[in-house]
Structures are given as C-alpha cells and as structure tokens.
Enzyme design. Structure first.
Site, PDB file in Angstrom:
ATOM      1  N   ARG A  84      -6.576  -2.036  13.687  1.00  0.00           N
ATOM      2  CA  ARG A  84      -7.854  -1.578  12.853  1.00  0.00           C
ATOM      3  C   ARG A  84      -8.928  -1.769  13.757  1.00  0.00           C
ATOM      4  NH1 ARG A  84      -8.716  -5.117   8.188  1.00  0.00           N
ATOM      5  NH2 ARG A  84     -10.406  -5.603   9.337  1.00  0.00           N
ATOM      6  N   HIS A 124     -12.618  -3.806   7.496  1.00  0.00           N
ATOM      7  CA  HIS A 124     -11.751  -3.114   6.635  1.00  0.00           C
ATOM      8  C   HIS A 124     -12.410  -2.197   6.143  1.00  0.00           C
ATOM      9  CE1 HIS A 124      -8.970  -2.694   3.333  1.00  0.00           C
ATOM     10  NE2 HIS A 124     -10.153  -2.805   2.536  1.00  0.00           N
ATOM     11  N   TYR A 154     -13.397 -13.376  10.226  1.00  0.00           N
ATOM     12  CA  TYR A 154     -11.974 -13.745  10.167  1.00  0.00           C
ATOM     13  C   TYR A 154     -11.349 -13.225  11.693  1.00  0.00           C
ATOM     14  CZ  TYR A 154     -11.621  -9.022   8.374  1.00  0.00           C
ATOM     15  OH  TYR A 154     -11.579  -7.571   8.245  1.00  0.00           O
TER      16      TYR A 154
HETATM   17  C1  LIG Z   1      -2.738  -4.068  -5.940  1.00  0.00           C
HETATM   18  C2  LIG Z   1      -4.070  -4.407  -5.223  1.00  0.00           C
HETATM   19  N1  LIG Z   1      -4.258  -5.703  -4.669  1.00  0.00           N
HETATM   20  C3  LIG Z   1      -5.371  -5.695  -4.127  1.00  0.00           C
HETATM   21  C4  LIG Z   1      -6.260  -4.509  -3.709  1.00  0.00           C
HETATM   22  C5  LIG Z   1      -7.242  -4.702  -2.818  1.00  0.00           C
HETATM   23  N2  LIG Z   1      -7.107  -4.207  -1.529  1.00  0.00           N
HETATM   24  C6  LIG Z   1      -7.298  -2.903  -1.089  1.00  0.00           C
HETATM   25  S1  LIG Z   1      -6.850  -2.412   0.491  1.00  0.00           S
HETATM   26  C7  LIG Z   1      -6.278  -3.966   0.659  1.00  0.00           C
HETATM   27  C8  LIG Z   1      -5.530  -4.307   1.870  1.00  0.00           C
HETATM   28  C9  LIG Z   1      -4.497  -3.425   2.109  1.00  0.00           C
HETATM   29  O1  LIG Z   1      -4.139  -3.924   3.288  1.00  0.00           O
HETATM   30  P1  LIG Z   1      -2.863  -3.046   4.349  1.00  0.00           P
HETATM   31  O2  LIG Z   1      -1.790  -2.649   3.109  1.00  0.00           O
HETATM   32  O3  LIG Z   1      -2.369  -3.593   5.315  1.00  0.00           O
HETATM   33  O4  LIG Z   1      -3.871  -1.819   4.586  1.00  0.00           O
HETATM   34  P2  LIG Z   1      -4.985  -1.687   5.488  1.00  0.00           P
HETATM   35  O5  LIG Z   1      -6.185  -1.694   4.773  1.00  0.00           O
HETATM   36  O6  LIG Z   1      -4.715  -2.953   6.498  1.00  0.00           O
HETATM   37  O7  LIG Z   1      -4.849  -0.330   6.193  1.00  0.00           O
HETATM   38  C10 LIG Z   1      -6.556  -4.932  -0.479  1.00  0.00           C
HETATM   39  C11 LIG Z   1      -5.864  -6.089  -0.737  1.00  0.00           C
HETATM   40  C12 LIG Z   1      -5.832  -3.231  -4.254  1.00  0.00           C
HETATM   41  N3  LIG Z   1      -6.497  -2.058  -4.009  1.00  0.00           N
HETATM   42  N4  LIG Z   1      -4.835  -3.387  -5.032  1.00  0.00           N
END
Ligand SMILES: Cc1ncc(C[n+]2csc(CCOP(=O)(O)OP(=O)(O)O)c2C)c(N)n1
Ligand SMILES: [Mg+2]
Length: 334
Positions: A251, A255, A264
């Site tokens: 990425r 985020h 971080y």
């Molecule tokens: C069940 C749930 N827990 C936490 C969140 C908050 N949240 C949104 S995106 C994210 C990170 C997801 O990481 P990843 O699956 O690696 O996808 P990336 O954003 O890195 O592409 C989190 C923790 C959420 N939307 N749903």
C-alpha cells in the site's frame, strides 16, 4: 527487477499487444484518479479517500479474466482498478467521492470505495471487513445449481483472512467445488498492524487445508498476476472448483485520508516499494517489447489528465440528492 522475458511474455499468455495497452491505460488511469482524489481531499472538497495506489497491477491483472455482466465480482474498497476495467468510469468514481445524486454506487449515500453496478455484476460491499466472502460463495453456488458458466471473483486484503467469514467461505467453496476465485491483495498492513501481527503462517498455504490450490504471486507484476488468474478462472469454468490467489503487493499511501502512517512505518520502507511500483515495471516491459515509446506514453498520460479534469469539473458541479430522497432505495418499494 523481476521482469518477464519478452519472448516468453504476453504472447504465450494469449494476450495481444492491444490487450497490454488496455491494461496499461487502466492501471495508469486508476493511479491518476486516485491521486486527484487526494488533491480534492486536501482542498477540503472530498471528505474521505481510500486508495488503490500500489495495488493496480494485482487488480487489473486478475480482472482482465472477467467477463463483465456475466461473471460476478465482490470487490473491496481499494479495487478501483477492477471497477474501472469492468466499465465504471472516472466520472462515476468522482460522483461517488463527492457524494452526488448521480453516484452510480449508492446515489451519494455510501462511503467512497463501495462500488456497485447491476449491469456489470459488481456487488456492493458492506463496511465490516470480510463479509463479502460468504456472499460471493453463495453466488458461486447459484451459478453451479443453475448450470451456468459464471465465475465469481471475491477480493480483500490480507487482514480479511483473519476473520471467520473468510474461512467459512473457503471451506464451503472447497466442499462444493464452487466457481469462485479468492484474490487476497496482501499489501503488508491492516491500517497500522503489520502482516506478521495479523497473519499466522502463509495465506496461500491455507488453501491446501480446504482442498484446493493456493498460489502466491508477485502482485506488482501485472502479467504474472494475469497468468495466475487465467489458470484460476479456467479451472473454475471447467467445474474444477475454487482457487486462492495471494498477490504480494504494498500500500503506497496511508490506509486512508484519515490515517497518519508516519506513526507506524518508516519512510525508507515505502521508498523500497516505490522502486517496485507496478506502473514503472509495466512501462519497462512495454518499452522493451517495443509497445510503448515516450511519445505514446505522453499521449496516454495527457488523455487521462484531460479526462480527469473534465469529469472532476462535472462532478463538482453535479447536484446533491434532495434530503427528501434520503430514505428512497433503502427499503424495497412498491
Ligand atoms: C470487522 C471489521 N473490523 C475492523 C474494521 C476496521 N477496518 C477497516 S479496513 C481495516 C484493515 C483491513 O486490512 P486489510 O484486510 O489488510 O486490507 P487493506 O486495508 O490493507 O487493503 C480495518 C481494521 C472493519 N471495517 N470491519
Ligand atoms: Mg492489508
């Protein structure tokens, strides 16, 4: 740089020169649309941005195997490269970003990144991470029960494989040999949580436990991704069942526009990955195979810039929905 040998390259994958230029344009378009979204955010015009930057090759390489309107896709919030390739337009993306009435995803109701199109069989995401997988598997079951040849693509980040939904969907797809391809875009972080604190063992290796193939691929090499996905889609269309693809990528942005990633991760780490930028790598391949020169590159880039300028102006001038419309299209009507 791990570039494919031009001789053995795209021709061997059944791709014409025009296919490559189409892929390239889409990857570049996704990047430039995303960059403009950050500008609008910093200008105070767009409340929230969530980016595809760095992951475009994984997205376009995979989705190039989809037949829009016939196969189904359950994208996640970063998959602008997929939705643009399938036929959503930059205008659609900016109308959605700015929450205008004409936004095709939700008429301005949803957060940006919740892509949706009935015509293109793009199913909108729910906000909780990972809930798309059981839904996608259900659609694959429907294809199988109806004897149709559609395939479902279900996408998410590496952290979405830590939740129960993903495992249940993988298990169910494995039991019933369903025509579904799981694409995990492993970009090394779940907001501030690095992969090693989120994922035990290997993601691709987990597919073996559910009885179907899992492959790891360099997610910044569009042709490598295309090749892995081609095999996966062919397998699904033959009726042989699911495949898991883990595309290793990174990425490049924070985020989201609400995240300060300096807290971080080191700037040096991002620089290392910038050297592996999927766009520069694809350009190198296209230049080496004589498909792209400086003049064409400039022409494509200028065309994209002009299109973005025009649609941003349009979206900024487009009306918001009337407050009275807020509850329309939320519940079944009529
Ligand atoms: C069940 C749930 N827990 C936490 C969140 C908050 N949240 C949104 S995106 C994210 C990170 C997801 O990481 P990843 O699956 O690696 O996808 P990336 O954003 O890195 O592409 C989190 C923790 C959420 N939307 N749903
Ligand atoms: Mg991630």
């Amino acid at each position: 740089m791990d570039l494919r040998d031009a001789q053995a390259g795209h021709g061997a994958l059944g791709l014409e020169d025009d296919d490559l230029l189409r892929m390239y344009r889409c990857i570049l378009l996704a990047r430039r649309v995303d960059e403009r979204m950050w500008v609008l955010n910093r200008q105070g015009k767009a409340a929230f941005v969530i980016s595809c930057q760095g992951q475009e090759a994984a997205q376009v390489g995979t989705a190039y195997n989809l037949r829009p309107g016939r196969d189904y896709v359950y994208p996640y919030y970063r998959d602008a490269g997929i939705t643009l390739l399938l036929g959503q337009t930059p205008r659609d993306q900016f109308l959605s970003l700015l929450a205008r009435r004409e936004d095709p995803n939700s008429a301005g109701r949803q957060m940006p990144g919740h892509y949706s199109s009935r015509k293109l069989n793009i199913v909108t995401a729910s906000a909780p991470v990972g809930v798309q997988y059981p839904q996608a598997t259900g659609t694959a079951l429907a294809f199988k029960m109806r004897g149709e040849d559609g395939v479902v693509l279900a996408c998410g980040g590496e952290a979405s494989t830590s939740g129960g939904d993903w495992h249940e969907a993988m298990n169910f797809a494995g039991i019933h040999d369903l025509p579904v391809v799981f694409l995990i875009e492993n970009n090394a972080y779940a907001i501030s949580v690095p992969e090693k604190m989120q994922v035990a063992g290997s993601i691709s290796g987990r597919a073996a436990g559910y009885g179907f193939p899992g492959v790891e691929v360099d997610g910044n090499d569009v042709l490598a991704v295309y090749e892995a996905a081609k095999e996966a889609f062919e397998r699904a269309r033959r009726g042989d069942g699911p495949t898991l693809i883990e595309a290793k990528t990174y990425r490049l942005t924070a985020h989201s526009s609400d995240d300060d990633d300096r807290r971080y991760r080191e700037r040096e780490e991002i620089e290392v990955w910038r050297q592996k930028d999927p766009i520069a790598r694809f350009e190198k391949y296209l230049e080496e195979t004589g498909l792209l020169d400086e003049e064409q590159k400039e022409e494509i880039a200028d065309g994209i810039k002009a299109e973005i300028d025009e649609v941003v102006e349009y979206a900024e001038g487009a009306p918001y929905a009337d407050p009275e419309e807020a509850l329309e299209r939320v519940y079944a009507e009529g």
